[in-house]
Design a protein around this motif. Structure first.
Motif, PDB file in Angstrom:
ATOM      1  N   ASN A 197       0.880  -1.118  -0.150  1.00 24.47           N
ATOM      2  CA  ASN A 197       0.051  -0.090  -0.068  1.00 24.47           C
ATOM      3  C   ASN A 197       1.048   1.288  -0.076  1.00 24.47           C
ATOM      4  N   THR A 198       1.904   1.319   0.889  1.00 23.20           N
ATOM      5  CA  THR A 198       2.758   2.290   0.693  1.00 23.20           C
ATOM      6  C   THR A 198       4.109   1.847   1.440  1.00 23.20           C
ATOM      7  N   ILE A 199       5.182   2.354   0.845  1.00 21.81           N
ATOM      8  CA  ILE A 199       6.663   2.196   1.265  1.00 21.81           C
ATOM      9  C   ILE A 199       7.584   3.419   1.169  1.00 21.81           C
ATOM     10  N   SER A 200       8.394   3.425   2.235  1.00 25.21           N
ATOM     11  CA  SER A 200       9.237   4.950   2.012  1.00 25.21           C
ATOM     12  C   SER A 200      10.631   4.755   2.803  1.00 25.21           C
ATOM     13  N   LEU A 201      11.530   5.251   2.554  1.00 22.59           N
ATOM     14  CA  LEU A 201      12.886   5.543   3.316  1.00 22.59           C
ATOM     15  C   LEU A 201      12.722   6.947   4.033  1.00 22.59           C
ATOM     16  N   VAL A 202      12.748   6.831   5.360  1.00 23.98           N
ATOM     17  CA  VAL A 202      12.893   8.111   6.224  1.00 23.98           C
ATOM     18  C   VAL A 202      14.002   8.202   6.951  1.00 23.98           C
ATOM     19  N   PRO A 203      14.938   9.174   6.562  1.00 22.32           N
ATOM     20  CA  PRO A 203      16.084   9.467   7.397  1.00 22.32           C
ATOM     21  C   PRO A 203      15.536  10.197   8.723  1.00 22.32           C
ATOM     22  N   ARG A 204      16.377   9.698   9.862  1.00 21.44           N
ATOM     23  CA  ARG A 204      15.915  10.505  11.236  1.00 21.44           C
ATOM     24  C   ARG A 204      17.245  10.593  12.110  1.00 21.44           C
ATOM     25  N   LEU A 205      17.902  11.638  12.261  1.00 22.94           N
ATOM     26  CA  LEU A 205      18.860  11.890  13.248  1.00 22.94           C
ATOM     27  C   LEU A 205      18.409  11.657  14.486  1.00 22.94           C
ATOM     28  N   THR A 206      19.265  10.552  15.093  1.00 25.70           N
ATOM     29  CA  THR A 206      18.870   9.998  16.367  1.00 25.70           C
ATOM     30  C   THR A 206      19.821  10.119  17.409  1.00 25.70           C
ATOM     31  N   PRO A 207      19.528  11.285  18.492  1.00 27.01           N
ATOM     32  CA  PRO A 207      20.225  11.694  19.622  1.00 27.01           C
ATOM     33  C   PRO A 207      20.513  10.076  20.460  1.00 27.01           C
ATOM     34  N   LEU A 208      21.941   9.893  20.830  1.00 23.40           N
ATOM     35  CA  LEU A 208      22.340   8.767  21.643  1.00 23.40           C
ATOM     36  C   LEU A 208      22.454   9.462  23.151  1.00 23.40           C
ATOM     37  N   LEU A 209      21.514   9.406  23.929  1.00 25.25           N
ATOM     38  CA  LEU A 209      21.739  10.231  25.203  1.00 25.25           C
ATOM     39  C   LEU A 209      22.283   9.507  26.200  1.00 25.25           C
ATOM     40  N   ASP A 210      22.137   8.263  26.155  1.00 26.49           N
ATOM     41  CA  ASP A 210      22.655   7.291  27.403  1.00 26.49           C
ATOM     42  C   ASP A 210      23.891   6.462  27.010  1.00 26.49           C
ATOM     43  N   GLY A 211      25.164   7.123  27.436  1.00 34.82           N
ATOM     44  CA  GLY A 211      26.356   6.353  26.935  1.00 34.82           C
ATOM     45  C   GLY A 211      27.099   6.517  25.446  1.00 34.82           C
ATOM     46  N   GLY A 212      26.255   7.590  24.829  1.00 35.14           N
ATOM     47  CA  GLY A 212      26.938   8.228  23.589  1.00 35.14           C
ATOM     48  C   GLY A 212      26.896   6.804  22.588  1.00 35.14           C
ATOM     49  N   LEU A 213      27.876   6.851  21.795  1.00 35.99           N
ATOM     50  CA  LEU A 213      28.033   6.039  20.520  1.00 35.99           C
ATOM     51  C   LEU A 213      28.523   4.689  21.369  1.00 35.99           C
ATOM     52  N   ARG A 214      29.538   4.835  22.469  1.00 38.44           N
ATOM     53  CA  ARG A 214      30.121   3.650  22.952  1.00 38.44           C
ATOM     54  C   ARG A 214      29.002   2.967  23.515  1.00 38.44           C
ATOM     55  N   GLY A 215      27.955   3.393  24.289  1.00 40.11           N
ATOM     56  CA  GLY A 215      26.996   2.677  25.088  1.00 40.11           C
ATOM     57  C   GLY A 215      25.938   2.006  23.936  1.00 40.11           C
ATOM     58  N   TRP A 216      25.751   2.411  22.768  1.00 35.91           N
ATOM     59  CA  TRP A 216      25.035   2.208  21.580  1.00 35.91           C
ATOM     60  C   TRP A 216      25.740   0.565  21.048  1.00 35.91           C
ATOM     61  N   LEU A 217      26.999   1.071  20.789  1.00 39.09           N
ATOM     62  CA  LEU A 217      27.829  -0.303  20.296  1.00 39.09           C
ATOM     63  C   LEU A 217      27.963  -1.443  21.279  1.00 39.09           C
ATOM     64  N   GLN A 218      27.979  -1.101  22.613  1.00 35.27           N
ATOM     65  CA  GLN A 218      27.786  -1.872  23.587  1.00 35.27           C
ATOM     66  C   GLN A 218      26.651  -3.009  23.683  1.00 35.27           C
ATOM     67  N   LEU A 219      25.363  -2.168  23.592  1.00 38.71           N
ATOM     68  CA  LEU A 219      24.268  -2.788  23.697  1.00 38.71           C
ATOM     69  C   LEU A 219      23.883  -3.725  22.122  1.00 38.71           C
ATOM     70  N   PHE A 220      24.162  -2.852  20.998  1.00 40.28           N
ATOM     71  CA  PHE A 220      23.642  -3.494  19.710  1.00 40.28           C
ATOM     72  C   PHE A 220      24.829  -4.127  19.054  1.00 40.28           C
ATOM     73  N   ALA A 221      26.179  -3.936  19.315  1.00 39.86           N
ATOM     74  CA  ALA A 221      27.106  -4.848  18.542  1.00 39.86           C
ATOM     75  C   ALA A 221      27.865  -5.658  19.147  1.00 39.86           C
ATOM     76  N   ARG A 222      27.932  -5.566  20.465  1.00 36.04           N
ATOM     77  CA  ARG A 222      29.092  -6.231  21.227  1.00 36.04           C
ATOM     78  C   ARG A 222      28.524  -7.844  21.081  1.00 36.04           C
ATOM     79  N   GLN A 223      27.209  -8.300  21.357  1.00 31.37           N
ATOM     80  CA  GLN A 223      26.686  -9.568  21.361  1.00 31.37           C
ATOM     81  C   GLN A 223      26.177 -10.092  20.048  1.00 31.37           C
ATOM     82  N   THR A 224      26.435  -9.101  19.171  1.00 24.48           N
ATOM     83  CA  THR A 224      25.958  -9.531  17.583  1.00 24.48           C
ATOM     84  C   THR A 224      26.841  -9.443  16.627  1.00 24.48           C
ATOM     85  N   PHE A 225      27.327  -8.110  16.181  1.00 19.92           N
ATOM     86  CA  PHE A 225      28.427  -8.070  15.267  1.00 19.92           C
ATOM     87  C   PHE A 225      29.721  -8.570  15.893  1.00 19.92           C
TER      88      PHE A 225
END
Length: 272
Positions: A197-225
């Motif tokens: 019915n509808t499909i789109s790509l939507v850019p979104r600047l996302t602030p990393l408020l808790d732990g910055g990029l390091r905290g994000w990587l620890q959560l989303f990449a450490r046990q996966t990537f």
């Protein structure tokens, strides 16, 4: 119906997820995909990748006592937290090959499938997710979804590939993410029997408020990537990626932000 399948897995804890990634289910970021879903009283809706259940609870409230909401997530700790939070029906299962105890009774019985910020983790078999959704939906049922799309996490992903390759490994094989283009995912939906019915790509600047990029990587990449690496090597890779990305992702006040690009769609099953 509440259940937990211990054959599933845990790649990060519910508490760490809630602390570092609460933006994932914030009102601001989820309003667009929920507006595509438009849940109503009496509907039967399944949430693919329910996490700790914040959005599932909102859907559960919207469909009321006469409706049914079921959450499914791959992570056992998330399912436990979702049930504790008040989600009445939740199961642990791989979305790429859905297996839940009452599945035969649930097939072709749902008005909608909903998913937010999950399907980009289904790299191994993205078509399997759509086949599972089709099995659960009634004719005329809808699939409302938002996920990572083409160019999502640009910069960070490049940094991870660069750091891993420099250590003699093949990052493409370790990369857990699937960020398709509009054309690729629309073709996949249509091949699985959905009308888009509808499909789109939507850019979104996302602030990393808790732990910055390091905290994000620890959560989303450490046990996966980075799951194949020792703690020491993973920490060194994270340090390197943070250094690489700082010039583009950290402002003069020390605030980090990451460019998300979301693939958002609504699709319908018109026939068996």
């Amino acid at each position: 119906m509440a259940s937990q399948d211990h054959a599933s897995t845990t790649d990060y804890s519910a508490s760490n997820y809630n602390q570092t990634a609460a933006f994932v289910y914030s009102d601001e970021y989820t309003a667009p995909v929920l507006s595509l879903l438009k849940p109503s009283i009496g509907e039967r809706i399944v949430d693919f990748g329910c996490g700790t259940g914040e959005l599932t609870l909102r859907i559960q409230e919207a469909v009321g006592a006469s409706g049914l909401t079921v959450g499914i997530d791959y992570n056992n700790d998330m399912i436990s937290k979702a049930l504790t939070n008040g989600v009445r029906h939740a199961y642990a299962s791989d979305l790429q090959n859905i297996q839940i105890p009452t599945q035969p009774m649930l097939e072709n019985s749902f008005d909608a499938v909903f998913s937010n910020a999950v399907l980009h983790w289904c790299k191994e078999n993205p078509r399997g997710v759509l086949d599972g959704a089709k099995r659960l939906l009634k004719v005329g049922g809808r699939f409302a979804c938002e996920m990572g799309g083409f160019m999502n996490c640009i910069g960070v992903r490049m940094g991870l590939h660069q750091a891993i390759k420099r250590r003699g490994h093949e990052p493409d094989k370790m990369d857990p993410w699937y960020f398709p283009t509009i054309e690729e995912y629309q073709g996949l939906l249509e091949s699985a029997g959905f009308r888009v019915n509808t499909i789109s790509l939507v850019p979104r600047l996302t602030p990393l408020l808790d732990g910055g990029l390091r905290g994000w990587l620890q959560l989303f990449a450490r046990q996966t990537f980075l799951k194949e690496f020792s703690d020491r090597d993973a920490a060194a890779i994270i340090d390197e990626v943070v250094d690489i990305c700082e010039v583009d992702m950290k402002d003069k006040e020390g605030n980090w932000a990451l460019m998300y690009v979301r693939l958002r769609f609504l699709a319908t099953i018109d026939g068996p």
